[in-house]
Design an enzyme around this catalytic site. Structure first.
Site, PDB file in Angstrom:
ATOM      1  N   VAL A  12       0.807  -1.225   0.000  1.00 11.63           N
ATOM      2  CA  VAL A  12       0.000   0.000   0.000  1.00 11.63           C
ATOM      3  C   VAL A  12       0.838   1.273   0.000  1.00 11.63           C
ATOM      4  O   VAL A  12       0.288   2.370   0.007  1.00 11.63           O
ATOM      5  CB  VAL A  12      -0.990   0.026   1.188  1.00 11.63           C
ATOM      6  CG1 VAL A  12      -1.980  -1.102   1.087  1.00 11.63           C
ATOM      7  CG2 VAL A  12      -0.262   0.011   2.513  1.00 11.63           C
ATOM      8  N   LEU A  14       3.186   4.230   1.497  1.00 11.13           N
ATOM      9  CA  LEU A  14       3.241   4.905   2.801  1.00 11.13           C
ATOM     10  C   LEU A  14       1.920   5.628   3.040  1.00 11.13           C
ATOM     11  O   LEU A  14       1.807   6.845   2.956  1.00 11.13           O
ATOM     12  CB  LEU A  14       4.432   5.862   2.839  1.00 11.13           C
ATOM     13  CG  LEU A  14       4.862   6.381   4.202  1.00 11.13           C
ATOM     14  CD1 LEU A  14       5.025   5.258   5.215  1.00 11.13           C
ATOM     15  CD2 LEU A  14       6.161   7.136   4.093  1.00 11.13           C
ATOM     16  N   HIS A  15       0.863   4.838   3.278  1.00  7.00           N
ATOM     17  CA  HIS A  15      -0.478   5.361   3.511  1.00  7.00           C
ATOM     18  C   HIS A  15      -1.034   4.751   4.785  1.00  7.00           C
ATOM     19  O   HIS A  15      -0.631   3.671   5.198  1.00  7.00           O
ATOM     20  CB  HIS A  15      -1.401   5.013   2.335  1.00  7.00           C
ATOM     21  CG  HIS A  15      -0.972   5.650   1.058  1.00  7.00           C
ATOM     22  ND1 HIS A  15      -1.177   6.980   0.790  1.00  7.00           N
ATOM     23  CD2 HIS A  15      -0.313   5.153  -0.020  1.00  7.00           C
ATOM     24  CE1 HIS A  15      -0.672   7.272  -0.389  1.00  7.00           C
ATOM     25  NE2 HIS A  15      -0.133   6.172  -0.907  1.00  7.00           N
ATOM     26  N   ALA A  16      -1.981   5.453   5.396  1.00 11.06           N
ATOM     27  CA  ALA A  16      -2.735   4.977   6.556  1.00 11.06           C
ATOM     28  C   ALA A  16      -1.868   4.317   7.632  1.00 11.06           C
ATOM     29  O   ALA A  16      -1.087   4.987   8.282  1.00 11.06           O
ATOM     30  CB  ALA A  16      -3.863   4.072   6.109  1.00 11.06           C
ATOM     31  N   PRO A  18       0.823   2.141   7.648  1.00 12.81           N
ATOM     32  CA  PRO A  18       2.289   2.263   7.590  1.00 12.81           C
ATOM     33  C   PRO A  18       2.767   3.685   7.908  1.00 12.81           C
ATOM     34  O   PRO A  18       3.785   3.869   8.563  1.00 12.81           O
ATOM     35  CB  PRO A  18       2.631   1.876   6.147  1.00 12.81           C
ATOM     36  CG  PRO A  18       1.485   1.068   5.674  1.00 12.81           C
ATOM     37  CD  PRO A  18       0.286   1.588   6.404  1.00 12.81           C
TER      38      PRO A  18
END
Length: 88
Positions: A12, A14-16, A18
């Site tokens: 994914v 570097l979102h949400a 992480p």
């Protein structure tokens, strides 16, 4: 000042979740820390800043730190990226 490149390899980017792990790790250090993508540089301790970079899988980022624990900060954040945002 210490800096090092790292490639984001998790699915994914570097979102949400992480990004939250990344910011929590960055906040463990006293140094000023930045994350760079292309020509944009943001405070690595800011969730909105990090998310604004739109970092996806395969993106190379540069982690920079300046301060008393700069070497430890850069190493810890690069290690976190290299282990797909899980503690090793």
């Amino acid at each position: 000042m210490k800096q090092q490149d790292a490639v984001i390899n998790n699915q994914v980017g570097l979102h949400a979740r992480p990004a939250t792990f990344f910011i929590q790790k960055a906040n463990e250090f006293k140094s000023s820390i930045w994350i760079m993508k292309d020509d944009r540089c943001v405070n690595a301790k800011s969730l909105l800043g990090v998310l604004s970079l739109g970092i996806v899988k395969g993106t190379t980022v540069t982690i920079k730190a300046d301060g008393v624990d700069e070497e430890e900060a850069v190493k810890a954040l690069v290690d976190l990226i290299n282990h797909d945002f899980t503690e090793s």
